[in-house]
Design a protein around this motif. Structure first.
Motif, PDB file in Angstrom:
ATOM      1  N   CYS A   1       8.396  -0.026   1.941  1.00  0.00           N
ATOM      2  CA  CYS A   1       9.268   0.103   0.777  1.00  0.00           C
ATOM      3  C   CYS A   1       9.869   1.499   0.804  1.00  0.00           C
ATOM      4  O   CYS A   1       9.134   2.488   0.815  1.00  0.00           O
ATOM      5  CB  CYS A   1       8.483  -0.121  -0.497  1.00  0.00           C
ATOM      6  N   VAL A   2      11.169   1.556   0.817  1.00  0.00           N
ATOM      7  CA  VAL A   2      11.868   2.831   0.789  1.00  0.00           C
ATOM      8  C   VAL A   2      12.509   2.989  -0.582  1.00  0.00           C
ATOM      9  O   VAL A   2      13.099   2.042  -1.118  1.00  0.00           O
ATOM     10  CB  VAL A   2      12.932   2.900   1.897  1.00  0.00           C
ATOM     11  N   VAL A   3      12.393   4.184  -1.147  1.00  0.00           N
ATOM     12  CA  VAL A   3      12.837   4.381  -2.522  1.00  0.00           C
ATOM     13  C   VAL A   3      13.846   5.516  -2.594  1.00  0.00           C
ATOM     14  O   VAL A   3      13.959   6.327  -1.677  1.00  0.00           O
ATOM     15  CB  VAL A   3      11.642   4.674  -3.441  1.00  0.00           C
ATOM     16  N   SER A   4      14.572   5.558  -3.679  1.00  0.00           N
ATOM     17  CA  SER A   4      15.510   6.641  -3.930  1.00  0.00           C
ATOM     18  C   SER A   4      15.791   6.706  -5.421  1.00  0.00           C
ATOM     19  O   SER A   4      15.449   5.783  -6.173  1.00  0.00           O
ATOM     20  CB  SER A   4      16.821   6.428  -3.154  1.00  0.00           C
ATOM     21  N   GLY A   5      16.378   7.817  -5.835  1.00  0.00           N
ATOM     22  CA  GLY A   5      16.825   7.915  -7.217  1.00  0.00           C
ATOM     23  C   GLY A   5      15.817   8.518  -8.177  1.00  0.00           C
ATOM     24  O   GLY A   5      16.078   8.543  -9.380  1.00  0.00           O
ATOM     25  N   PHE A   6      14.688   8.995  -7.686  1.00  0.00           N
ATOM     26  CA  PHE A   6      13.722   9.647  -8.558  1.00  0.00           C
ATOM     27  C   PHE A   6      12.862  10.586  -7.712  1.00  0.00           C
ATOM     28  O   PHE A   6      12.910  10.565  -6.484  1.00  0.00           O
ATOM     29  CB  PHE A   6      12.864   8.628  -9.292  1.00  0.00           C
ATOM     30  N   ALA A   7      12.081  11.409  -8.394  1.00  0.00           N
ATOM     31  CA  ALA A   7      11.244  12.408  -7.708  1.00  0.00           C
ATOM     32  C   ALA A   7       9.997  11.725  -7.175  1.00  0.00           C
ATOM     33  O   ALA A   7       8.938  11.719  -7.812  1.00  0.00           O
ATOM     34  CB  ALA A   7      10.893  13.530  -8.677  1.00  0.00           C
ATOM     35  N   PHE A   8      10.108  11.173  -5.994  1.00  0.00           N
ATOM     36  CA  PHE A   8       9.071  10.339  -5.396  1.00  0.00           C
ATOM     37  C   PHE A   8       7.705  11.019  -5.403  1.00  0.00           C
ATOM     38  O   PHE A   8       6.688  10.388  -5.705  1.00  0.00           O
ATOM     39  CB  PHE A   8       9.485   9.986  -3.974  1.00  0.00           C
ATOM     40  N   THR A   9       7.660  12.286  -5.073  1.00  0.00           N
ATOM     41  CA  THR A   9       6.380  12.971  -4.911  1.00  0.00           C
ATOM     42  C   THR A   9       5.637  13.176  -6.234  1.00  0.00           C
ATOM     43  O   THR A   9       4.480  13.574  -6.229  1.00  0.00           O
ATOM     44  CB  THR A   9       6.571  14.325  -4.232  1.00  0.00           C
ATOM     45  N   GLN A  10       6.296  12.895  -7.347  1.00  0.00           N
ATOM     46  CA  GLN A  10       5.663  13.109  -8.644  1.00  0.00           C
ATOM     47  C   GLN A  10       5.046  11.844  -9.224  1.00  0.00           C
ATOM     48  O   GLN A  10       4.395  11.900 -10.271  1.00  0.00           O
ATOM     49  CB  GLN A  10       6.687  13.675  -9.634  1.00  0.00           C
TER      50      GLN A  10
ATOM     51  N   VAL B   1      -8.691  -7.564  -2.072  1.00  0.00           N
ATOM     52  CA  VAL B   1      -8.086  -7.033  -0.848  1.00  0.00           C
ATOM     53  C   VAL B   1      -8.916  -5.893  -0.253  1.00  0.00           C
ATOM     54  O   VAL B   1      -8.511  -5.287   0.746  1.00  0.00           O
ATOM     55  CB  VAL B   1      -6.644  -6.538  -1.098  1.00  0.00           C
ATOM     56  N   LYS B   2     -10.073  -5.657  -0.827  1.00  0.00           N
ATOM     57  CA  LYS B   2     -10.930  -4.574  -0.320  1.00  0.00           C
ATOM     58  C   LYS B   2     -11.251  -4.780   1.148  1.00  0.00           C
ATOM     59  O   LYS B   2     -11.556  -5.895   1.575  1.00  0.00           O
ATOM     60  CB  LYS B   2     -12.227  -4.532  -1.130  1.00  0.00           C
ATOM     61  N   ASP B   3     -11.140  -3.718   1.913  1.00  0.00           N
ATOM     62  CA  ASP B   3     -11.434  -3.699   3.354  1.00  0.00           C
ATOM     63  C   ASP B   3     -10.446  -4.513   4.172  1.00  0.00           C
ATOM     64  O   ASP B   3     -10.637  -4.662   5.385  1.00  0.00           O
ATOM     65  CB  ASP B   3     -12.859  -4.206   3.625  1.00  0.00           C
ATOM     66  N   ARG B   4      -9.387  -5.023   3.545  1.00  0.00           N
ATOM     67  CA  ARG B   4      -8.367  -5.759   4.297  1.00  0.00           C
ATOM     68  C   ARG B   4      -6.987  -5.112   4.184  1.00  0.00           C
ATOM     69  O   ARG B   4      -6.255  -5.042   5.170  1.00  0.00           O
ATOM     70  CB  ARG B   4      -8.278  -7.208   3.809  1.00  0.00           C
ATOM     71  N   PHE B   5      -6.635  -4.645   3.008  1.00  0.00           N
ATOM     72  CA  PHE B   5      -5.316  -4.051   2.779  1.00  0.00           C
ATOM     73  C   PHE B   5      -5.451  -2.538   2.612  1.00  0.00           C
ATOM     74  O   PHE B   5      -6.429  -2.056   2.030  1.00  0.00           O
ATOM     75  CB  PHE B   5      -4.671  -4.613   1.514  1.00  0.00           C
ATOM     76  N   THR B   6      -4.445  -1.816   3.094  1.00  0.00           N
ATOM     77  CA  THR B   6      -4.428  -0.366   2.940  1.00  0.00           C
ATOM     78  C   THR B   6      -3.037   0.087   2.525  1.00  0.00           C
ATOM     79  O   THR B   6      -2.053  -0.215   3.216  1.00  0.00           O
ATOM     80  CB  THR B   6      -4.812   0.339   4.248  1.00  0.00           C
ATOM     81  N   ILE B   7      -2.978   0.812   1.431  1.00  0.00           N
ATOM     82  CA  ILE B   7      -1.707   1.388   0.986  1.00  0.00           C
ATOM     83  C   ILE B   7      -1.599   2.814   1.509  1.00  0.00           C
ATOM     84  O   ILE B   7      -2.601   3.524   1.634  1.00  0.00           O
ATOM     85  CB  ILE B   7      -1.599   1.355  -0.553  1.00  0.00           C
ATOM     86  N   SER B   8      -0.390   3.216   1.840  1.00  0.00           N
ATOM     87  CA  SER B   8      -0.159   4.602   2.266  1.00  0.00           C
ATOM     88  C   SER B   8       1.245   5.013   1.817  1.00  0.00           C
ATOM     89  O   SER B   8       2.053   4.170   1.422  1.00  0.00           O
ATOM     90  CB  SER B   8      -0.294   4.743   3.785  1.00  0.00           C
ATOM     91  N   ARG B   9       1.486   6.308   1.873  1.00  0.00           N
ATOM     92  CA  ARG B   9       2.808   6.806   1.496  1.00  0.00           C
ATOM     93  C   ARG B   9       3.215   7.941   2.422  1.00  0.00           C
ATOM     94  O   ARG B   9       2.355   8.663   2.951  1.00  0.00           O
ATOM     95  CB  ARG B   9       2.831   7.271   0.040  1.00  0.00           C
ATOM     96  N   ASP B  10       4.498   8.086   2.599  1.00  0.00           N
ATOM     97  CA  ASP B  10       5.061   9.180   3.378  1.00  0.00           C
ATOM     98  C   ASP B  10       6.031   9.905   2.457  1.00  0.00           C
ATOM     99  O   ASP B  10       7.140   9.416   2.213  1.00  0.00           O
ATOM    100  CB  ASP B  10       5.776   8.639   4.621  1.00  0.00           C
ATOM    101  N   ASN B  11       5.612  11.038   1.936  1.00  0.00           N
ATOM    102  CA  ASN B  11       6.435  11.742   0.960  1.00  0.00           C
ATOM    103  C   ASN B  11       7.736  12.259   1.575  1.00  0.00           C
ATOM    104  O   ASN B  11       8.756  12.336   0.901  1.00  0.00           O
ATOM    105  CB  ASN B  11       5.648  12.886   0.330  1.00  0.00           C
ATOM    106  N   ALA B  12       7.701  12.609   2.852  1.00  0.00           N
ATOM    107  CA  ALA B  12       8.912  13.104   3.504  1.00  0.00           C
ATOM    108  C   ALA B  12       9.965  12.004   3.630  1.00  0.00           C
ATOM    109  O   ALA B  12      11.163  12.253   3.484  1.00  0.00           O
ATOM    110  CB  ALA B  12       8.579  13.684   4.864  1.00  0.00           C
ATOM    111  N   LYS B  13       9.510  10.804   3.905  1.00  0.00           N
ATOM    112  CA  LYS B  13      10.433   9.677   4.067  1.00  0.00           C
ATOM    113  C   LYS B  13      10.642   8.897   2.772  1.00  0.00           C
ATOM    114  O   LYS B  13      11.417   7.947   2.745  1.00  0.00           O
ATOM    115  CB  LYS B  13       9.915   8.737   5.158  1.00  0.00           C
ATOM    116  N   GLU B  14       9.921   9.294   1.718  1.00  0.00           N
ATOM    117  CA  GLU B  14       9.988   8.576   0.441  1.00  0.00           C
ATOM    118  C   GLU B  14       9.736   7.084   0.647  1.00  0.00           C
ATOM    119  O   GLU B  14      10.521   6.229   0.211  1.00  0.00           O
ATOM    120  CB  GLU B  14      11.318   8.838  -0.264  1.00  0.00           C
ATOM    121  N   GLY B  15       8.648   6.815   1.338  1.00  0.00           N
ATOM    122  CA  GLY B  15       8.287   5.441   1.609  1.00  0.00           C
ATOM    123  C   GLY B  15       6.845   5.153   1.240  1.00  0.00           C
ATOM    124  O   GLY B  15       5.991   6.040   1.261  1.00  0.00           O
ATOM    125  N   VAL B  16       6.593   3.911   0.904  1.00  0.00           N
ATOM    126  CA  VAL B  16       5.236   3.456   0.629  1.00  0.00           C
ATOM    127  C   VAL B  16       5.016   2.181   1.435  1.00  0.00           C
ATOM    128  O   VAL B  16       5.944   1.384   1.610  1.00  0.00           O
ATOM    129  CB  VAL B  16       5.011   3.246  -0.885  1.00  0.00           C
TER     130      VAL B  16
END
Length: 115
Positions: free
Chosen positions: A22-31, A63-78
């Motif tokens: 998921c790529v986002v824009s239009g807001f302060a992602f890192t906050q 979803v424990k032990d099966r799904f993992t969420i991550s984020r890349d603040n530089a790319k504004e992606g989750v």
């Protein structure tokens, strides 16, 4: 104005992996905390996982032990890495920015798991 765009979901067999972006824009992602939700056929939309700006994560037990969420603040992606998919993971998956005055969701992407 926030804009969230999920990658195309996909189909798989039980046990397969799949990764959503998921790529986002239009807001302060890192906050903001970001999350993934899903809506199975005939069900309400439900929380899957979330991640704070610090990287702390939360998940629903199914979803424990099966799904993992991550984020890349530089790319504004989750991202949502889904392993060992089950048929009950079939749903429309939504990326979301978690705001105190109400979550904002993307348009959703279909994930189908069947043998």
């Amino acid at each position: 104005q926030e804009q969230l765009g999920e990658s195309v979901g996909g189909s798989g067999q039980p046990g397969d992996p799949l990764r959503l972006s998921c790529v986002v824009s239009g807001f302060a992602f890192t906050q903001y905390s970001m999350g993934w939700f899903r809506q199975a056929p005939g069900m309400e939309r439900a929380f899957v996982e979330s991640i704070r700006p610090s990287g702390t994560t939360f998940y629903t037990d199914s979803v424990k032990d099966r799904f993992t969420i991550s984020r890349d603040n530089a790319k504004e992606g989750v991202y949502l890495q889904m392993n060992n998919l089950l048929p009950e993971d079939t749903a429309i998956y939504y990326c979301a920015v978690l705001r105190s005055n109400g979550n904002v969701f993307g348009q959703g992407t279909q994930v189908t798991v069947s043998s």
